[in-house]
Design a protein around this motif. Structure first.
Motif, PDB file in Angstrom:
ATOM      1  N   GLN A 120       0.838  -1.190   0.000  1.00  0.00           N
ATOM      2  CA  GLN A 120       0.000   0.000   0.000  1.00  0.00           C
ATOM      3  C   GLN A 120       0.873   1.240   0.000  1.00  0.00           C
ATOM      4  N   GLY A 121       0.422   2.293  -0.692  1.00  0.00           N
ATOM      5  CA  GLY A 121       1.136   3.553  -0.669  1.00  0.00           C
ATOM      6  C   GLY A 121       0.941   4.245   0.663  1.00  0.00           C
ATOM      7  N   ILE A 122       1.940   4.984   1.105  1.00  0.00           N
ATOM      8  CA  ILE A 122       1.845   5.568   2.438  1.00  0.00           C
ATOM      9  C   ILE A 122       0.814   6.700   2.492  1.00  0.00           C
ATOM     10  N   LEU A 123       0.431   7.236   1.334  1.00  0.00           N
ATOM     11  CA  LEU A 123      -0.594   8.279   1.319  1.00  0.00           C
ATOM     12  C   LEU A 123      -1.959   7.736   0.906  1.00  0.00           C
ATOM     13  N   ASP A 124      -2.096   6.407   0.860  1.00  0.00           N
ATOM     14  CA  ASP A 124      -3.396   5.811   0.548  1.00  0.00           C
ATOM     15  C   ASP A 124      -4.406   6.176   1.633  1.00  0.00           C
ATOM     16  N   GLU A 159      15.054   9.655  -8.208  1.00  0.00           N
ATOM     17  CA  GLU A 159      15.763   9.845  -6.947  1.00  0.00           C
ATOM     18  C   GLU A 159      15.589  11.277  -6.454  1.00  0.00           C
ATOM     19  N   GLN A 160      15.645  12.219  -7.379  1.00  0.00           N
ATOM     20  CA  GLN A 160      15.423  13.608  -7.003  1.00  0.00           C
ATOM     21  C   GLN A 160      13.999  13.814  -6.477  1.00  0.00           C
ATOM     22  N   LYS A 161      13.047  13.216  -7.157  1.00  0.00           N
ATOM     23  CA  LYS A 161      11.654  13.323  -6.715  1.00  0.00           C
ATOM     24  C   LYS A 161      11.460  12.654  -5.362  1.00  0.00           C
ATOM     25  N   ARG A 162      12.076  11.492  -5.182  1.00  0.00           N
ATOM     26  CA  ARG A 162      11.934  10.786  -3.905  1.00  0.00           C
ATOM     27  C   ARG A 162      12.410  11.664  -2.753  1.00  0.00           C
ATOM     28  N   GLY A 163      13.572  12.276  -2.903  1.00  0.00           N
ATOM     29  CA  GLY A 163      14.097  13.123  -1.846  1.00  0.00           C
ATOM     30  C   GLY A 163      13.204  14.315  -1.546  1.00  0.00           C
ATOM     31  N   GLN A 164      12.698  14.949  -2.577  1.00  0.00           N
ATOM     32  CA  GLN A 164      11.840  16.126  -2.382  1.00  0.00           C
ATOM     33  C   GLN A 164      10.509  15.742  -1.736  1.00  0.00           C
ATOM     34  N   VAL A 165       9.937  14.640  -2.220  1.00  0.00           N
ATOM     35  CA  VAL A 165       8.658  14.201  -1.667  1.00  0.00           C
ATOM     36  C   VAL A 165       8.820  13.757  -0.214  1.00  0.00           C
ATOM     37  N   ALA A 166       9.886  13.031   0.079  1.00  0.00           N
ATOM     38  CA  ALA A 166      10.121  12.563   1.450  1.00  0.00           C
ATOM     39  C   ALA A 166      10.222  13.736   2.414  1.00  0.00           C
ATOM     40  N   ILE A 225      -0.623  15.856   0.875  1.00  0.00           N
ATOM     41  CA  ILE A 225      -0.893  15.003  -0.287  1.00  0.00           C
ATOM     42  C   ILE A 225      -0.767  15.785  -1.585  1.00  0.00           C
ATOM     43  N   ASP A 226      -1.299  17.002  -1.609  1.00  0.00           N
ATOM     44  CA  ASP A 226      -1.233  17.820  -2.824  1.00  0.00           C
ATOM     45  C   ASP A 226       0.211  18.155  -3.184  1.00  0.00           C
ATOM     46  N   LYS A 227       0.982  18.578  -2.202  1.00  0.00           N
ATOM     47  CA  LYS A 227       2.378  18.939  -2.476  1.00  0.00           C
ATOM     48  C   LYS A 227       3.199  17.714  -2.885  1.00  0.00           C
ATOM     49  N   ALA A 228       2.977  16.587  -2.204  1.00  0.00           N
ATOM     50  CA  ALA A 228       3.713  15.363  -2.519  1.00  0.00           C
ATOM     51  C   ALA A 228       3.418  14.912  -3.947  1.00  0.00           C
ATOM     52  N   LYS A 229       2.163  14.925  -4.309  1.00  0.00           N
ATOM     53  CA  LYS A 229       1.790  14.512  -5.662  1.00  0.00           C
ATOM     54  C   LYS A 229       2.323  15.508  -6.699  1.00  0.00           C
ATOM     55  N   GLY A 230       2.331  16.782  -6.353  1.00  0.00           N
ATOM     56  CA  GLY A 230       2.858  17.784  -7.261  1.00  0.00           C
ATOM     57  C   GLY A 230       4.350  17.631  -7.522  1.00  0.00           C
ATOM     58  N   LEU A 231       5.053  17.043  -6.568  1.00  0.00           N
ATOM     59  CA  LEU A 231       6.499  16.837  -6.709  1.00  0.00           C
ATOM     60  C   LEU A 231       6.853  15.471  -7.308  1.00  0.00           C
ATOM     61  N   GLY A 232       5.834  14.648  -7.605  1.00  0.00           N
ATOM     62  CA  GLY A 232       6.112  13.374  -8.266  1.00  0.00           C
ATOM     63  C   GLY A 232       5.938  12.150  -7.408  1.00  0.00           C
ATOM     64  N   TYR A 233       5.150  12.252  -6.332  1.00  0.00           N
ATOM     65  CA  TYR A 233       4.908  11.094  -5.450  1.00  0.00           C
ATOM     66  C   TYR A 233       4.424   9.877  -6.228  1.00  0.00           C
ATOM     67  N   ASP A 234       3.462  10.075  -7.124  1.00  0.00           N
ATOM     68  CA  ASP A 234       2.887   8.935  -7.854  1.00  0.00           C
ATOM     69  C   ASP A 234       3.921   8.239  -8.726  1.00  0.00           C
ATOM     70  N   ASP A 235       4.843   8.998  -9.308  1.00  0.00           N
ATOM     71  CA  ASP A 235       5.889   8.400 -10.145  1.00  0.00           C
ATOM     72  C   ASP A 235       6.774   7.476  -9.308  1.00  0.00           C
ATOM     73  N   VAL A 236       7.170   7.951  -8.135  1.00  0.00           N
ATOM     74  CA  VAL A 236       8.016   7.131  -7.259  1.00  0.00           C
ATOM     75  C   VAL A 236       7.224   5.933  -6.745  1.00  0.00           C
ATOM     76  N   LEU A 237       5.976   6.166  -6.365  1.00  0.00           N
ATOM     77  CA  LEU A 237       5.136   5.083  -5.856  1.00  0.00           C
ATOM     78  C   LEU A 237       4.972   3.976  -6.891  1.00  0.00           C
ATOM     79  N   ASN A 238       4.709   4.328  -8.142  1.00  0.00           N
ATOM     80  CA  ASN A 238       4.527   3.322  -9.188  1.00  0.00           C
ATOM     81  C   ASN A 238       5.806   2.530  -9.413  1.00  0.00           C
ATOM     82  N   PHE A 239       6.947   3.201  -9.318  1.00  0.00           N
ATOM     83  CA  PHE A 239       8.231   2.498  -9.423  1.00  0.00           C
ATOM     84  C   PHE A 239       8.366   1.497  -8.279  1.00  0.00           C
ATOM     85  N   ASN A 240       8.060   1.921  -7.052  1.00  0.00           N
ATOM     86  CA  ASN A 240       8.124   1.027  -5.893  1.00  0.00           C
ATOM     87  C   ASN A 240       7.200  -0.172  -6.065  1.00  0.00           C
ATOM     88  N   LEU A 241       5.971   0.070  -6.493  1.00  0.00           N
ATOM     89  CA  LEU A 241       5.002  -1.012  -6.662  1.00  0.00           C
ATOM     90  C   LEU A 241       5.464  -2.009  -7.723  1.00  0.00           C
TER      91      LEU A 241
END
Length: 585
Positions: A275-279, A522-529, A556-572
């Motif tokens: 599960q994604g942490i922002l689910d 990796e850049q997105k992961r760091g910013q979103v984290a 959630i809005d800021k995380a998604k704006g910085l690419g949260y979904d891209d990193v999440l899909n890679f993780n999944l």
């Protein structure tokens, strides 16, 4: 985690162990076992050296103190200078060390992550196969951890090179690898829990009214300071807030899948689920709401926003804290005197609980011992690491020399009077002949090698003193006796196992390295984290529900704006590959 905090450890292959005799063998008499400064006419003493240890897992910086320092000095004529980047910003400090071109003499990595693989690619780590280094100075490693070496060679060295070895090397056997307790499960002040009537706890949220009653029963600590259910710290946060993630562990989920480095998914130990942490409705957001509610009830230490692990540990020692997420965390409170008085922590489970448990792993975990490529002392560093992977070295790194906190009787380990007072984590004074200082501060500040629960081939007993036959034969303290009678179990692990409350993650061997993030991800992961961690803490300390909801939406809005979904899909995507590996095992 430490799990740190703690403390913390690992073990050899069962087949190898079974083949060992009770005497000193060829491996333990190799250069690594006789590397200390010699006396008399044996050999000239080697010059004293100081090794820089760059540890991404340690909670200590500075020169190794106390009894373990004396052990290493006497045996190897070595001093250990430990640098802990996680105490001052792990990512930034690691980047600075990489840029300097030198990671130190010993490098301890916290995972098979980007840092580990970048260090290999940049030539910052020594190849143990070069110049016969492992062959000549790694006899114990070859004997007790062959599969862990092979994993490192195949997964990270192209089938030829070895750049390190994983911790927690264990035997090939089924079931949970923990001893009496797991790394994480909900421990409460058992005496106070009983005092308020031992109410039933069905969900993780049900702890809050129980803890409030406990706080009301004991509003002050031993020193007169206010008590709290939770005292949190932020210096262990990684991709998310560690204390929120910890509640997922109590539900059978972890950030890692047993192979890939963590990201923004929580992965089931024994089901093909992530599960994604922002689910919405997921365990991470649920935990943040729990802490928010707890703070509204006055159950969260207000210092949590700024304090570090050591501060929280001191409050636990003083009796200010009523809930312990990690089983080792409350060791500092459970002194012999308090236990004799009936005061201490024990597992108080909830109905939905399924604790995450690690199975035994002959390939070792994904925290690595390695050697910096710029070291001037490759042979002496190899000797030291090899000794840590010997029965003698592992025993000594945990308990000091024989005769200090333990002794052998008929070949079996028995605690001395000093050991009875010092273990597991008390600040009991240590005699000067063993290094002085106190037991707690003098412990090995590096990391472990074998699985602590596996059997020492030289004694036939587990390394974990709690599992020694001499300990099991002793009468228990008042707290343990009361808990055992109430729970019909001999230990937390026993209770969780009997009641089907364990989710065991079994070891897998893939023959490939974990996937690393592309540069853009990796850049997105760091910013979103950074956003997730910042807003997680803000949400807990929101003034009311309306502010909590607003902060949650902003996060959630800021995380998604910085690419949260891209990193999440890679993780999944990577998690799904691991699910296939599990089926093929």
């Amino acid at each position: 985690m430490k799990k740190a905090a703690m403390t913390v450890l690992s073990l050899a292959l069962m087949t190898s162990l079974a083949a060992c005799n009770s005497g000193k063998d060829e491996a333990s008499s190799s250069p690594s076992a006789s590397a200390g400064a010699a006396t008399g006419s044996e050999a000239p003493a080697r010059p004293e050296i100081t090794l820089d240890v760059f540890s991404l897992t340690s909670n200590f910086s500075g020169e190794q103190p106390g009894w373990f320092a004396k052990v290493v000095k006497d045996k190897f004529n070595i001093k250990l200078n430990i640098m802990s980047p996680q105490l001052e910003g792990a990512d930034a400090k690691f980047s600075a060390q990489m840029a300097s071109g030198n990671l130190g003499d010993i490098v301890i990595f916290g995972g098979a992550d980007q840092k580990w693989q970048d260090a290999i690619k940049a030539g910052m780590l020594l190849d143990w196969t070069k110049d016969g280094l492992l062959e000549k100075y790694g006899k114990n490693l070859q004997k007790y951890a062959p599969k862990a070496l092979e994993k490192n060679k195949v997964n990270y060295g192209g089938g030829q090179s070895i750049y390190g070895i994983g911790i927690d090397v264990g035997p090939e056997q089924e079931g949970p690898s923990e001893a009496k307790e797991l790394n994480a499960h909900p421990n409460l002040r058992w005496d106070l829990y009983q005092q308020i009537g031992s109410p039933e706890i069905k969900t993780m949220e049900d702890y809050l009214p129980v803890l409030k009653k406990m706080q009301e029963a004991q509003p002050k600590s031993d020193s007169g300071r206010p008590t709290y259910a939770f005292s949190l710290w932020g210096d262990w946060d990684g991709n998310m807030m560690m204390h929120a993630k910890a509640w997922a562990i109590l539900n059978g989920y972890e950030e890692g899948d047993g192979f890939n480095p963590g990201g923004f998914t929580l992965v089931s130990a024994d089901k093909d689920e992530a599960q994604g942490i922002l689910d919405e409705g997921g365990l991470y957001l649920r935990a943040l709401k729990l802490y928010f509610d707890a703070n509204q009830m006055g159950l969260v230490d207000p210092d949590s926003l700024t304090q570090k692990f050591e501060d929280a540990s001191n409050k636990m020692k003083d009796g200010q804290i009523l809930f312990s997420m990690f089983s080792w965390q409350d060791d500092v409170y459970s002194t012999p005197e308090r236990l004799a008085a009936g005061k201490g922590f024990e597992l108080v489970p909830f109905s939905e609980e399924r604790d995450f448990s690690n199975g035994f792993n002959p390939y070792g975990g994904d925290r690595f011992w390695s050697i910096g490529s710029k070291t001037k002392y490759p042979e002496r560093v190899m000797e030291f690491i090899d000794w840590m992977y010997s029965p003698e070295g592992y025993m000594t790194s945990n308990y000091g020399p024989e005769g200090m906190v333990y002794e052998l009787k008929d070949g079996k380990p028995v605690l001395t009077a000093l050991g009875e007072q010092a273990l597991p984590a008390n600040d009991t004074p240590i005699p000067n002949e063993f290094g002085g200082g106190n037991w707690k501060d003098g412990r090995n500040q590096l990391t472990n090698s074998f699985k602590f629960t596996a059997v020492n081939p030289e004694t036939g007993e587990p390394y974990d003193y709690q599992l020694w036959s001499s300990q099991l034969a002793k009468p228990s303290n008042k707290v343990d006796e009361s808990w055992t009678k109430a729970m019909n179990a001999t230990s937390a692990k026993d209770y969780l196992e009997k009641n089907n409350k364990l989710a065991i993650q079994k070891a897998i061997f893939t023959g490939t390295a974990p996937a690393t993030y592309p540069d853009d991800l990796e850049q997105k992961r760091g910013q979103v984290a950074t956003v997730i961690k910042e807003y997680s803490w803000k949400m807990i300390f929101a003034k009311d529900q309306a502010e909590f909801d607003k902060l949650k939406k902003d996060m959630i809005d800021k995380a998604k704006g910085l690419g949260y979904d891209d990193v999440l899909n890679f993780n999944l995507e990577q998690n799904k590959k691991v699910f296939e590996y599990r089926k093929a095992k």
